[in-house]
Design a protein around this motif. Structure first.
Motif, PDB file in Angstrom:
ATOM      1  N   GLN A  43      14.118 -21.449  67.394  1.00  0.00           N
ATOM      2  CA  GLN A  43      14.160 -21.998  68.745  1.00  0.00           C
ATOM      3  C   GLN A  43      13.103 -23.082  68.932  1.00  0.00           C
ATOM      4  OE1 GLN A  43      13.632 -18.313  70.915  1.00  0.00           O
ATOM      5  NE2 GLN A  43      15.802 -18.240  71.494  1.00  0.00           N
ATOM      6  N   HIS A  44      11.906 -22.828  68.437  1.00  0.00           N
ATOM      7  CA  HIS A  44      10.835 -23.817  68.572  1.00  0.00           C
ATOM      8  C   HIS A  44      11.175 -25.106  67.831  1.00  0.00           C
ATOM      9  CE1 HIS A  44       7.837 -20.245  69.221  1.00  0.00           C
ATOM     10  NE2 HIS A  44       8.661 -20.404  70.226  1.00  0.00           N
ATOM     11  N   ALA A  45      11.764 -24.955  66.631  1.00  0.00           N
ATOM     12  CA  ALA A  45      12.107 -26.143  65.843  1.00  0.00           C
ATOM     13  C   ALA A  45      13.175 -26.990  66.523  1.00  0.00           C
ATOM     14  CB  ALA A  45      12.585 -25.723  64.449  1.00  0.00           C
ATOM     15  N   GLY A  46      13.992 -26.371  67.364  1.00  0.00           N
ATOM     16  CA  GLY A  46      15.053 -27.104  68.041  1.00  0.00           C
ATOM     17  C   GLY A  46      14.647 -27.726  69.355  1.00  0.00           C
ATOM     18  N   GLU A  47      13.385 -27.567  69.747  1.00  0.00           N
ATOM     19  CA  GLU A  47      12.929 -28.154  71.002  1.00  0.00           C
ATOM     20  C   GLU A  47      12.870 -29.669  70.917  1.00  0.00           C
ATOM     21  OE1 GLU A  47      10.037 -24.528  72.612  1.00  0.00           O
ATOM     22  OE2 GLU A  47       9.177 -26.256  71.564  1.00  0.00           O
ATOM     23  N   SER A  48      13.157 -30.332  72.018  1.00  0.00           N
ATOM     24  CA  SER A  48      13.138 -31.802  72.026  1.00  0.00           C
ATOM     25  C   SER A  48      11.729 -32.347  71.830  1.00  0.00           C
ATOM     26  CB  SER A  48      13.718 -32.320  73.349  1.00  0.00           C
ATOM     27  OG  SER A  48      12.992 -31.791  74.455  1.00  0.00           O
TER      28      SER A  48
END
Length: 321
Positions: free
Chosen positions: A86-91
């Motif tokens: 989830q963190h890696a997919g943050e903008s």
């Protein structure tokens, strides 16, 4: 043997940590009978006993101790995988830093300033928690790195010590012991810490060797009487109870410099081990931002001791009458 399910591991960890089926069921939000059946089914599936059950207590077998250790690691890894994805997919990627407020050796502002100048730096989000929570916060993926006090549960973590400073005991300025320039643990016999433990045993330790938080929410305090024990929920309450002589408390020197109070005396304890501040991160981390933070933290700590020592000398002048 069939593959174990996450649900089974969660059930077993709850029972193994509580060593009480009723409390474990309450913690899991379920009834006790299905929890008991689930643990028996897990033992049948593994063909090994995990718990010793008597009418008075529940304890772990050697097999149960092994499964508890590995189940914790497995559950941490599963939770971390989801959170890190989830963190890696943050903008806007961020570096999440776990720490307990005021437990940073006075180094945090310098570390953040120096880190911001690094090429690999990311915006920093602080993940605040109580003492003893930081290692778990990194393990389960809620944070990428942590500043924390050693010793701590270092499963799955690498760490580097940053600073060592004395613990001081905080006691009421009117306490006869405050007239002494230094104390020993034996001098504190009969006095209690915020968690109710005897002060002459030193800082209370958590389940993995980590010091208990002197300002945990709803900490029960023992005043040595037979009446109702007072409750402290934050640092100001802790200070107030120290001022009143209800308790004493141990604090790292850097924290006492931030909170000078005329009603409280801070004194060194000659036979108390010092506080060691460390930076920790996941063993399998290859993130440039994490590596940059660790590099900066160690560099800042290496250049801080002369100034810190001067601050401590000045603080000592203020504290000793």
């Amino acid at each position: 043997m069939n593959d174990l399910e996450t649900r089974q591991l969660r059930y077993f960890v709850a029972v193994a940590e509580e060593l009480h089926f009723g409390r474990a069921a309450e913690r899991l939000g379920m009834a006790q009978p299905p929890l008991s059946r689930a643990i028996r089914e897990l033992e049948r599936q593994l063909a090994v006993g995990l718990l010793r059950r008597t009418t008075r207590q529940v304890s772990l077998t050697p097999a149960g101790e092994v499964l508890l250790r590995d189940a914790r690691t497995a559950l941490d890894a599963i939770g971390a995988a989801g959170r890190r994805a989830q963190h890696a997919g943050e903008s806007t990627p961020r570096l999440r830093l776990a720490l307990k407020p005021d437990i940073d050796g006075g180094l945090l502002p310098q570390i953040l300033d120096a880190y911001a100048a690094e090429e690999a730096a990311l915006p920093v989000s602080l993940v605040l928690g109580r003492v003893g929570e930081q290692a778990q916060t990194v393990r389960d993926g809620r944070a990428d790195t942590a500043l924390l006090l050693a010793p701590f549960d270092d499963r799955g973590l690498d760490s580097e010590p940053l600073a060592v400073e004395p613990f001081l005991v905080a006691l009421a300025a009117a306490d006869p012991l405050a007239a002494r320039p230094s104390l020993s643990l034996a001098d504190l016999a009969g006095r209690s810490l915020p968690d109710g433990s005897p002060a002459d045993q030193g800082p209370a330790l958590g389940p993995h060797g980590q010091q208990g938080d002197p300002a945990d929410d709803e900490t029960t305090l023992s005043d040595g009487s037979d009446g109702a024990a007072p409750i402290a929920s934050d640092l100001p309450q802790i200070f107030r109870l120290v001022e009143l002589g209800s308790i004493v408390c141990f604090f790292p020197t850097s924290l006492t410099r931030r909170y000078p109070r005329p009603e409280i005396a801070y004194r060194p304890v000659i036979d108390l081990s010092p506080a060691t501040l460390a930076v920790a991160w996941p063993q399998d981390s290859h993130a440039p931002a994490v590596a940059a933070f660790v590099r900066v933290a160690t560099k800042v700590a290496a250049t801080a001791p002369p100034e810190a020592a001067a601050d401590q000398r000045e603080s000592a002048k203020r504290m000793v009458p």
